[in-house]
Write an enzyme that holds these catalytic residues in place. Structure first.
Site, short mmCIF file in Angstrom:
data_model
loop_
_atom_site.label_atom_id
_atom_site.label_comp_id
_atom_site.label_asym_id
_atom_site.label_seq_id
_atom_site.Cartn_x
_atom_site.Cartn_y
_atom_site.Cartn_z
CB SER A 196 42.71 37.82 21.40
OG SER A 196 42.46 38.10 22.74
CG ASP A 226 37.25 42.00 22.16
OD1 ASP A 226 38.02 42.93 22.41
OD2 ASP A 226 37.64 40.89 21.77
CG HIS A 251 41.49 42.83 21.60
ND1 HIS A 251 40.46 41.95 21.84
CD2 HIS A 251 42.63 42.12 21.85
CE1 HIS A 251 40.95 40.78 22.20
NE2 HIS A 251 42.26 40.85 22.21
#
Lengths: 650, 93
Positions: free
Chosen positions: A440, A37, A107
């Site tokens: 996600s 990520d 994220h």
């Protein structure tokens, strides 16, 4: 994650029962979860190593600081690496933050903490959704592989996989993907293949290209592909109009309008600057609004298919006191609670039409936006997020994708402090936790559950773990109705795969549809890869079986995309529960007849395997021209081993 | 050949390594050298060393390199190669 695990019944209002998979699987102890990520924010309390024992001896990873000497790993965050050469080869020189595993985007910290973050009490976003944040495997060790800086490039992703396998992760969470490329021209599929060959379970997000059909990504059968659905929590903020109409939207705005004071309402197209087009102004794009027309009013912006959150900033810059964000039909029908910088409410398409009609038909339109609230136990839940990508699988339509759905809307988890919660440069606010939506966010929920299953059943193969998750899933919501789409229509396995994940059921699935590496090689033979090619990634000489057929690939779901007359598919189930007799129950897809032979399977010991055949016949020539859906359930009265059946007549 | 051929970055995927899972860093260097040798058979060894920016040495056998389109197409035909594909951008979901 301050609510999602409660919704998934791992706890009940914060109380963890002895029957919870959390207790049985020691909260994921001994399992190592890797995440490909944007890196990690190591100072987040979600990655605190309080009460963690020594790092497992099998761990071979490192804490790669790069240019950031202050970056620290610990006994919870046991490894971090970064990969950026693939990005540099395309995007050219980059800023120094890419030379570090530090997450400056948010994220990666969010996804990693959802999978394996520690317990953090008092987590909330500006006071909303308050609770204890935690990952699915809160006592697992975690490792961050930063493969996304200025984008996530294949060359970096592949490097991340190569090192994660080497370092000794047990689970890999991959909340990224791209176009549906052939498996061996897709870095995520290649990396996952090598990981699964090494016993690592790889969980991937299905993508956010819904609600159109055939949009799902991460299509390989060795990946667990996860769609996104809601949980039973909303953040309602009402838009009240001067004509007494009221619409429920959602928001996480910190600012509120003065109580009971209505403000003039203006459609953004009417507020356009002299040099801007009405179309751009309607979307509240930067520089398109005339502050003289907007000042002191509530502005109605159309969401469009671009980012939502910056519209609030544009409205605020133009002097608006509030914003109504209305969905257009392209963006689906879900409404997302975002931490807007001004009083705002995101409303759905139909309500947006009503608001625009009111604005356009009223001489002095007025409105009020209520302060958002945290509302729990909302019904129905789950329903599918409109953005969640859908099947059929465009590479191998014989494999149903996504495999499963999990919470992916308004998920509160750890965030970076290098960015504001809206990811916009101008947002100077900083949050420890943020609410984010996407596949996600659903992917690491399943990764966390896989971490628990790895602790509980360390010898289960990645395929057995996937089977346990899929066959124990549910297809009904919390009002015991079939799971719906955000348009209130009945959803299908193309949206949710086998259904909504049920972790407590997954730990004791009864039977599993297992697969070995050889089964995957056979699968590739059936796809047309020749023996010479297969020898390149099989380590030892491998002969394709002459009778290889995709229909007989031992997947937990059964998909026949071109049923011509009839077909018999074979499956083998392995007993991982207790001795017993399982009986088949079939829910027939419309226009298709199905028979199962034998109709019952008797298991006398654990590990015993039994094979059965399922014959599907077109009953009515015209009845199954489009995809139709049914199901097969094996049950011993205690376990319910469910497989979706998806058929289309040729 | 054009004077300024367009170069793009590619991944050359070669499948699995012949070495087992227990290898030392010296073996990793050998793998990288073998990647230079392989690519060198197309471009010359010096250029191969210049254009390779990743050598995947642990479990995945392959490398990433900046190549011309024609070079990539030629390499893809080699029987040791599973696939050659553009180093594309994937999306966070």
């Amino acid at each position: 994650t301050t609510r999602s695990w409660d919704f998934l019944r791992l706890e009940d209002d914060g109380v963890i029962h002895s029957s919870s998979i959390w207790k049985k699987a020691r909260f994921g102890e001994d399992t190592i979860i890797g995440n490909l990520d944007t890196g990690v924010w190591p100072r987040s309390k979600s990655f605190s190593d309080e009460e963690m024992g020594p790092i497992p001896s099998k761990w071979k990873g490192i804490c790669q600081k790069g240019g950031d000497a202050s970056f620290r790993c610990n006994r919870k965050l046991i490894g971090a690496r970064y990969f950026n050469k693939g990005s540099a080869a395309i995007a050219g020189p980059f800023n120094s933050s890419y030379d570090s595993p530090l997450d400056t985007e948010g994220h990666g910290s969010h996804t990693l903490s959802t999978a394996g973050g520690n317990f953090v009490a008092g987590a909330n976003v500006f006071g909303f959704g308050n609770g204890t944040a935690k990952g699915g495997s809160p006592k697992a060790r975690v490792a961050a592989y930063k493969v996304c800086g200025s984008g996530c490039f294949d060359a970096d992703i592949l490097a991340g996989f190569d090192f994660a396998i080497h370092d000794g992760v047990d689970v890999l969470s991959v909340s990224l993907g791209g176009d549906a490329d052939p498996f061996f021209k897709d870095s995520v599929a290649i990396g996952s293949f090598h990981a699964v060959k090494n016993g690592i379970v790889v969980i991937c997000s299905a993508g956010n290209s819904g609600p159109d059909d055939a949009t799902v990504s991460n299509l390989a059968p060795w990946q667990i592909t996860v769609g996104a659905s809601t949980m039973d929590r909303q953040f309602p903020s009402y838009v009240n109009l001067g004509n007494k109409m009221s619409f429920q939207g959602e928001s996480l705005s910190t600012k509120a309008l003065p109580p009971n004071k209505f403000f003039p309402l203006i459609g953004a197209a009417h507020a356009k600057a002299a040099n801007a087009s009405a179309e751009d102004a309607l979307l509240c794009k930067a520089g398109t609004l005339d502050p003289r027309k907007v000042k002191g009013k509530i502005l109605v912006c159309l969401r469009g298919i671009t980012a939502r959150v910056d519209k609030g900033q544009q409205a605020a810059l133009a002097g608006a006191v509030g914003m109504v964000l209305a969905n257009n039909d392209l963006s689906g029908n879900e409404i997302i609670a975002d931490p807007h910088v001004l009083p705002a409410s995101h409303i759905n398409y139909a309500d947006g039409v009503a608001v625009f009609n009111y604005v356009n038909s009223t001489r002095s339109p007025m409105a009020y936006i209520t302060r958002p609230k945290t509302q729990l136990n909302t019904k129905p839940a789950p329903f599918m997020a409109a953005f969640s990508s859908k099947g059929p699988n465009t590479i191998t339509p014989e494999i149903l994708k996504p495999d499963i759905t999990a919470p992916g809307v308004s998920v509160i988890a750890a965030y970076t402090e290098a960015q504001g919660p809206t990811d916009e440069d101008f947002d100077n606010r900083r949050v420890l936790f943020n609410s984010v939506s996407g596949t996600s966010m659903s992917c690491p929920h399943v990764s966390g559950i896989v971490g628990l299953l790895k602790t509980l059943h360390p010898n289960w193969s990645p395929a057995a773990i996937r089977s346990a998750i899929m066959t124990s899933a549910r297809t009904r919501d919390n009002v015991v109705e079939p799971i719906t789409t955000s348009f209130y229509k009945k959803a299908t396995p193309f949206s949710y795969g086998a259904g909504h994940v049920q972790p407590n059921r997954a730990m004791d699935p009864g039977l599993v549809y297992d697969l070995t590496v050889n089964d995957y090689l056979n699968f590739l033979c059936a796809l047309g890869y020749n023996q010479t090619q297969i020898a390149l990634f099989s380590e030892r000489p491998y002969t394709c079986s002459k009778h290889t057929s995709l229909a007989n690939f031992n997947y937990p779901s059964i998909t026949v995309p071109k049923l011509n007359g009839s077909i018999t598919v074979t499956r083998t189930v392995k007993n991982v529960g207790s001795p017993g007799t399982y009986r088949a129950h079939v829910k027939k897809p419309a226009g298709i007849s199905i028979s199962v032979k034998p109709g019952s399977l008797k298991f006398e010991k654990i590990g015993e395997e039994k094979t059965f055949k399922l014959t599907l016949k077109v009953k009515e020539a015209n009845a199954a021209r489009d995809y139709v859906f049914g199901g097969l359930t094996w049950s011993d009265g205690k376990h319910y081993v469910r497989s979706p059946i998806v058929v289309k007549a040729a | 050949r054009p004077t300024f051929a367009i170069q793009k970055s590619y991944v050359v995927y070669l499948g699995v390594h012949s070495h087992g899972p227990e290898v030392s860093s010296i073996d990793f260097d050998q793998v990288t050298e073998s990647h230079y040798d392989f690519l060198g058979s197309f471009l010359g060894r010096k250029k191969a060393k210049d254009v390779v920016f990743y050598s995947y040495t642990r479990h995945i056998n392959g490398f990433a390199a900046t190549l011309e389109e024609e070079e990539a197409a030629e390499i893809a035909k080699h029987p040791k190669v599973v696939s050659v594909f553009l180093n594309k951008r994937r999306k966070l979901h």
